[in-house]
Design a protein around this motif. Structure first.
Motif, short mmCIF file in Angstrom:
data_model
loop_
_atom_site.label_atom_id
_atom_site.label_comp_id
_atom_site.label_asym_id
_atom_site.label_seq_id
_atom_site.Cartn_x
_atom_site.Cartn_y
_atom_site.Cartn_z
N GLU A 12 10.89 -12.27 -1.61
CA GLU A 12 10.21 -12.45 -2.88
C GLU A 12 9.10 -13.61 -2.90
O GLU A 12 7.93 -13.29 -3.47
CB GLU A 12 11.22 -12.46 -4.20
CG GLU A 12 10.48 -12.12 -5.41
CD GLU A 12 11.58 -11.95 -6.44
OE1 GLU A 12 11.27 -11.75 -7.58
OE2 GLU A 12 12.71 -11.97 -6.25
N LYS A 13 9.54 -14.74 -2.67
CA LYS A 13 8.66 -15.81 -2.38
C LYS A 13 7.45 -15.46 -1.73
O LYS A 13 6.27 -15.90 -2.14
CB LYS A 13 9.18 -17.03 -2.16
CG LYS A 13 10.22 -17.67 -3.31
CD LYS A 13 11.28 -18.73 -2.69
CE LYS A 13 10.50 -19.87 -2.10
NZ LYS A 13 11.60 -20.81 -1.69
N ARG A 14 7.72 -15.04 -0.64
CA ARG A 14 6.38 -14.51 0.38
C ARG A 14 5.49 -13.46 -0.28
O ARG A 14 4.37 -13.59 0.05
CB ARG A 14 7.02 -14.17 1.68
CG ARG A 14 7.50 -15.29 2.38
CD ARG A 14 7.72 -14.83 3.94
NE ARG A 14 8.81 -13.99 3.93
CZ ARG A 14 9.99 -14.30 4.15
NH1 ARG A 14 10.36 -15.58 4.12
NH2 ARG A 14 11.00 -13.54 4.48
N ARG A 15 6.20 -12.61 -0.99
CA ARG A 15 5.44 -11.47 -1.71
C ARG A 15 4.38 -11.90 -2.79
O ARG A 15 3.47 -11.74 -2.94
CB ARG A 15 6.17 -10.42 -2.23
CG ARG A 15 6.76 -9.26 -1.22
CD ARG A 15 7.27 -8.12 -2.09
NE ARG A 15 8.30 -8.48 -2.99
CZ ARG A 15 9.44 -8.27 -2.70
NH1 ARG A 15 9.93 -7.96 -1.52
NH2 ARG A 15 10.49 -8.74 -3.62
N ALA A 16 5.08 -13.01 -3.51
CA ALA A 16 4.15 -13.50 -4.68
C ALA A 16 2.98 -14.57 -4.09
O ALA A 16 2.12 -14.60 -4.34
CB ALA A 16 5.17 -14.64 -5.30
N ALA A 17 3.55 -14.99 -2.74
CA ALA A 17 2.36 -16.01 -2.15
C ALA A 17 1.16 -15.21 -1.49
O ALA A 17 0.15 -15.50 -1.76
CB ALA A 17 3.15 -16.87 -0.93
#
Length: 474
Positions: A12-17
């Motif tokens: 999820e953090k990578r998707r946001a980035a």
């Protein structure tokens, strides 16, 4: 389960980035187009700001990917500091952007004039950019708060400043346009002033972000967290005092070292259980990796018997049947010392002497100590008598004890009598139900008397052990 949660968190953090990178590319393209169309310093400052946002977003994406990697032999505390370093780099990029905008604004205000071509198209495009900034800032803030990601939070702050700075630029262009239409030449400076306002916002946010990232990189404890943890741990049962609490942060993780004082008579199992409870309590305050160090201490007002047990523990020996008498200013102490059954009398006596010396150090004044030495049982024996003979003896003992309630008012009944002959000695154990409201000191005296009566009646018995049980009325 925990690994699956970590994997989902990283995804999820990578998707946001990635969303942040894509949005930054779109914004840079829109604002570069407007710079060519309008020549506005405000728009140029926004374009530069968004260009650095793109670089920052790429750095954030890379840092998030690295920070989520587990600890290895070179990074024993994990890779969380990469997020803090990413935020620190972004702070530097923000400062460079602000300095260039300030330089260009003063040049246009005092040294040269630049023709600006405001238009509805410019304002419309900036409104689209504003909408993208708001959407992206909210998405990044949500994920940053959910996973306590400083890199994503820094990226979210970037786009939050974009929101305000874009509004300022729109106002600046609108004022310049109004000046041309209504013939107010002085409004031509509104664009440069809008650029200065953008620079001020960038410097303000950059200063806040810079201080936070420097605190994380220099292991500054989060404000108030150390005191909150110390208060929570100090209030736990079994903790005498909190000697020290240290907190450091790496990315979205906290590392807590707590040194606590515990009663010196607590067993290793008790201290271990207390350490687990402390780790759990701290984890409820802040998700963290906790290390607890326990220091043995004498509690305030420690009883003499507890001090004697602590002295025995320090020598690695066990004691029981402690008794003390105070008479004519002299303290007389009696106890049983358990020693290894393979020791010689000389070695066992040496241990008893060491314990006597420690006991005399506990108090000023004359102390007389008498220590009964007995072997600490380790040998598991095998019965060597006929089962029938021992069963008959068990029934006889049970009948005898059950005939004694008239003599011992505390006794209700006797049951579960077991007699065994082991290595030429007869051992008897039984359960005696007694009145449950009586104090344990009285029960102890009664069981001792009953044991003596059984041995008098059956002299062949070597040892009698009575287990007292409370009588529960139905």
């Amino acid at each position: 389960m925990a690994i699956a949660i970590q994997v989902e968190e990283g995804r999820e953090k990578r998707r946001a980035a990635l969303l942040s990178v894509g949005s930054a590319v779109l914004l840079v393209s829109l604002k570069a187009f407007l710079v060519v169309r309008t020549g506005s310093l405000g728009v140029l400052s926004e374009a530069l700001h968004s260009s650095l946002d793109l670089i920052a977003a790429i750095i954030t994406l890379l840092s998030v990917r690295v920070a989520d990697q587990p600890a290895d032999e070179r990074h024993l505390y994990g890779h969380g500091k990469f997020e803090n370093f990413s935020a620190f780099v972004e702070t530097g990029l923000l400062a460079l952007t602000a300095l260039y905008i300030i330089y260009e604004a003063f040049a246009r205000l005092f040294f040269r004039s630049v023709h600006i071509q405001p238009s509805l198209t410019a304002i419309f495009v900036l409104l689209i950019a504003l909408l993208i900034d708001i959407t992206r800032a909210r998405a990044l803030t949500r994920v940053a708060k959910k996973y306590s990601s400083e890199a994503l939070e820094a990226d979210a702050l970037h786009f939050s400043t974009d929101v305000w700075s874009t509004i300022v630029v729109i106002v600046g262009i609108a004022l310049v346009w109004a000046g041309e239409m209504w013939h107010f030449p002085s409004l031509v400076y509104a664009d440069a002033l809008a650029g200065l306002a953008v620079a001020a916002v960038i410097l303000w946010v950059g200063a806040r972000l810079g201080r936070r990232t420097m605190d994380a990189l220099l292991d500054v404890a989060p404000e108030g967290l150390q005191q909150e943890i110390a208060r929570a741990v100090a209030g736990m049962d079994g903790v005498l005092d909190v000697d020290r609490v240290r907190v450091r942060r790496a990315g979205n993780r906290h590392f807590v070292d707590a040194t606590v004082s515990v009663p010196r008579t607590a067993s290793l199992e008790q201290v271990h259980a207390l350490s687990d409870a402390i780790e759990k309590r701290i984890g409820e305050i802040v998700p963290s990796d906790v290390m607890v160090h326990a220091e043995p201490r004498a509690p305030q007002g420690e009883h003499l018997f507890e001090a004697i047990r602590a002295a025995a523990q320090s020598l690695g020996v066990a004691v029981h049947d402690l008794a003390a008498v105070q008479q004519e200013g002299q303290l007389f102490i009696e106890l049983h010392l358990e020693v290894d059954e393979n020791l010689s009398l000389r070695e066992a006596h040496r241990q008893a002497t060491e314990l006597e010396e420690k006991i005399r150090e506990l108090r000023d004044g004359p102390i007389e100590v008498n220590i009964h030495i007995e072997p600490l049982g380790r040998h598991i024996a095998t019965p060597d008598a006929g089962i029938g003979e021992m069963k008959q003896l068990s029934r006889s003992i049970e009948d005898f004890v059950n005939s004694l309630p008239a003599e011992f008012d505390e006794l209700v009944n006797c049951h579960d009598v077991r007699a065994r002959q082991v290595e030429h000695h007869i051992y008897v154990s039984c359960h005696c139900t007694m009145k449950s409201s009586l104090p344990i000191t009285q029960i102890h005296d009664v069981t001792a008397a009953l044991e003596d009566r059984v041995k008098e009646k059956f002299p062949q018995i070597y040892r009698v052990t009575i287990h007292p049980e409370p009588f529960e009325e139905k």
